[in-house]
Design a protein around this motif. Sequence first.
Motif, PDB file in Angstrom:
ATOM      1  N   MET A   1       0.992  -1.581  -0.164  1.00 26.06           N
ATOM      2  CA  MET A   1       0.211  -0.025  -0.199  1.00 26.06           C
ATOM      3  C   MET A   1       1.242   1.535   0.012  1.00 26.06           C
ATOM      4  N   HIS A   2       0.382   2.054  -1.122  1.00 27.82           N
ATOM      5  CA  HIS A   2       1.680   2.997  -1.074  1.00 27.82           C
ATOM      6  C   HIS A   2       1.000   4.107  -0.337  1.00 27.82           C
ATOM      7  N   LEU A   3       2.303   4.655   1.064  1.00 30.91           N
ATOM      8  CA  LEU A   3       1.565   5.760   2.106  1.00 30.91           C
ATOM      9  C   LEU A   3       2.337   7.118   1.662  1.00 30.91           C
ATOM     10  N   ALA A   4       1.492   8.802   1.316  1.00 35.30           N
ATOM     11  CA  ALA A   4       2.191   9.514   1.158  1.00 35.30           C
ATOM     12  C   ALA A   4       4.041  10.016   2.258  1.00 35.30           C
ATOM     13  N   TYR A   5       4.103  10.623   1.705  1.00 33.62           N
ATOM     14  CA  TYR A   5       5.259  10.814   2.694  1.00 33.62           C
ATOM     15  C   TYR A   5       5.051  12.527   3.184  1.00 33.62           C
ATOM     16  N   ILE A   6       4.985  12.629   4.460  1.00 34.49           N
ATOM     17  CA  ILE A   6       4.756  13.910   5.445  1.00 34.49           C
ATOM     18  C   ILE A   6       4.740  14.953   6.187  1.00 34.49           C
ATOM     19  N   VAL A   7       5.259  16.006   5.546  1.00 33.08           N
ATOM     20  CA  VAL A   7       5.779  17.119   5.406  1.00 33.08           C
ATOM     21  C   VAL A   7       5.337  17.824   6.291  1.00 33.08           C
ATOM     22  N   ALA A   8       5.173  18.521   7.440  1.00 30.65           N
ATOM     23  CA  ALA A   8       4.638  19.409   8.509  1.00 30.65           C
ATOM     24  C   ALA A   8       5.418  20.474   8.863  1.00 30.65           C
ATOM     25  N   VAL A   9       5.086  21.589   8.892  1.00 27.08           N
ATOM     26  CA  VAL A   9       6.078  22.634   9.039  1.00 27.08           C
ATOM     27  C   VAL A   9       5.250  22.955  10.551  1.00 27.08           C
ATOM     28  N   ALA A  10       6.756  24.158  11.373  1.00 24.78           N
ATOM     29  CA  ALA A  10       6.161  24.616  12.659  1.00 24.78           C
ATOM     30  C   ALA A  10       6.823  25.395  12.923  1.00 24.78           C
ATOM     31  N   ALA A 119      -6.861  10.192   6.544  1.00 24.16           N
ATOM     32  CA  ALA A 119      -5.777   8.411   6.266  1.00 24.16           C
ATOM     33  C   ALA A 119      -6.055   8.748   5.430  1.00 24.16           C
ATOM     34  N   LYS A 120      -7.704   8.608   4.863  1.00 27.16           N
ATOM     35  CA  LYS A 120      -7.858   7.803   3.413  1.00 27.16           C
ATOM     36  C   LYS A 120      -7.414   8.751   2.266  1.00 27.16           C
ATOM     37  N   ILE A 121      -7.460   9.761   2.118  1.00 25.58           N
ATOM     38  CA  ILE A 121      -6.831  10.669   0.978  1.00 25.58           C
ATOM     39  C   ILE A 121      -5.651  11.231   1.387  1.00 25.58           C
ATOM     40  N   SER A 122      -4.888  11.219   2.543  1.00 30.37           N
ATOM     41  CA  SER A 122      -3.490  11.309   1.752  1.00 30.37           C
ATOM     42  C   SER A 122      -2.796  10.262   1.159  1.00 30.37           C
ATOM     43  N   ARG A 141      -2.654  17.094  18.065  1.00 27.48           N
ATOM     44  CA  ARG A 141      -4.317  17.251  17.796  1.00 27.48           C
ATOM     45  C   ARG A 141      -5.206  17.208  15.993  1.00 27.48           C
ATOM     46  N   ARG A 142      -3.812  17.401  15.241  1.00 28.80           N
ATOM     47  CA  ARG A 142      -4.313  18.185  14.654  1.00 28.80           C
ATOM     48  C   ARG A 142      -4.281  17.251  12.727  1.00 28.80           C
ATOM     49  N   THR A 143      -3.039  16.629  13.384  1.00 31.24           N
ATOM     50  CA  THR A 143      -2.963  15.831  11.768  1.00 31.24           C
ATOM     51  C   THR A 143      -3.067  14.222  12.610  1.00 31.24           C
ATOM     52  N   ALA A 144      -3.320  13.323  11.772  1.00 34.47           N
ATOM     53  CA  ALA A 144      -4.584  11.982  11.568  1.00 34.47           C
ATOM     54  C   ALA A 144      -2.515  11.008  12.041  1.00 34.47           C
ATOM     55  N   SER A 145      -2.003  11.051  11.324  1.00 35.36           N
ATOM     56  CA  SER A 145      -0.939  10.141  11.204  1.00 35.36           C
ATOM     57  C   SER A 145       0.456  10.405  11.494  1.00 35.36           C
TER      58      SER A 145
END
Length: 247
Positions: A1-10, A119-122, A141-145
């Motif tokens: 299953m493909h998972l997106a690479y997630i970058v968060a900026v804070a 989670a599904k759309i990402s 709180r805000r990020t699912a994954s």
Amino acid sequence: MHLAYIVAVAGKGGVGKTTISAMIVQYLLKIDKPILAVDADPNSNLNATLGLKYKETIADIREEVKKQTPESFSKSEFFGLRLEEALVEGNGFDLLVMGRPEGPGCYCAVNNILREYLAKISKKYKFVVIDNEAGMEHLSRRTASDIDLLLLVSDPTMVGVNSAINAFNTAKGAGVKIKDITLVINKSKGELGPDKLKLIKNAGLRIGGYIGFQDEIQKNSETGKGVVEADSDLENIIDNLFKREKK
Ligand SMILES: Nc1ncnc2c1ncn2[C@@H]1O[C@H](COP(=O)(O)OP(=O)(O)OP(=O)(O)O)[C@@H](O)[C@H]1O
Ligand SMILES: [Mg+2]
């Protein structure tokens, strides 16, 4: 299953999170598509730096689903439908605007549905880039994954560096799995002084690189032009991070 690479900026207020998020989107478009840009700041303005307009936020939809899901739909089905509609299509990327949740007590069933859908759309994207609101409390709180890369942004000031270090410590204890955390010094006019470098090093935080202060970025935001292009300093930072990861 493909998972997106997630970058968060804070990072602290005004250090350049939104600017850098837009730069990251522009640069990653050269690497792989599609990309999902998420504006997780209630004062939504990532759209402007990406040259897009939006109509609806997830917060709006959440209220709508709570109050007026048509009888022919389950809440979850309706949420999914409306969420697809709220996605703004850009060139090679989509934008999702989280908006400002109404009132307290947002830990409701609808929130769980939101997590489920995020989670599904990402999974449909190669990269997800999340522009967060100032501070770190929201991240968990805000990020699912889980997050692959957390870019902590600071300006070259002592206050900026100290809040980046605080954010680093909060992030480590936030209950979100974060694979990699890197500090980026934005609006820099040269390397940080030894006192700040020492603080950062002692905290165990790594500097991914520097992005120079650019009159053009400042000018464009003053005139409301605001659209941000990829930047060569940032491209080097991201390239180095990805190379390190592949090792
Ligand atoms: N490298 C840079 N050179 C010059 N100006 C910059 C640079 N990066 C950001 N700016 C300017 O600094 C201001 C704040 O940037 P930005 O909105 O990206 O910060 P932010 O961290 O997202 O702020 P907020 O906490 O309000 O969301 C803007 O006017 C932006 O144009
Ligand atoms: Mg911002």
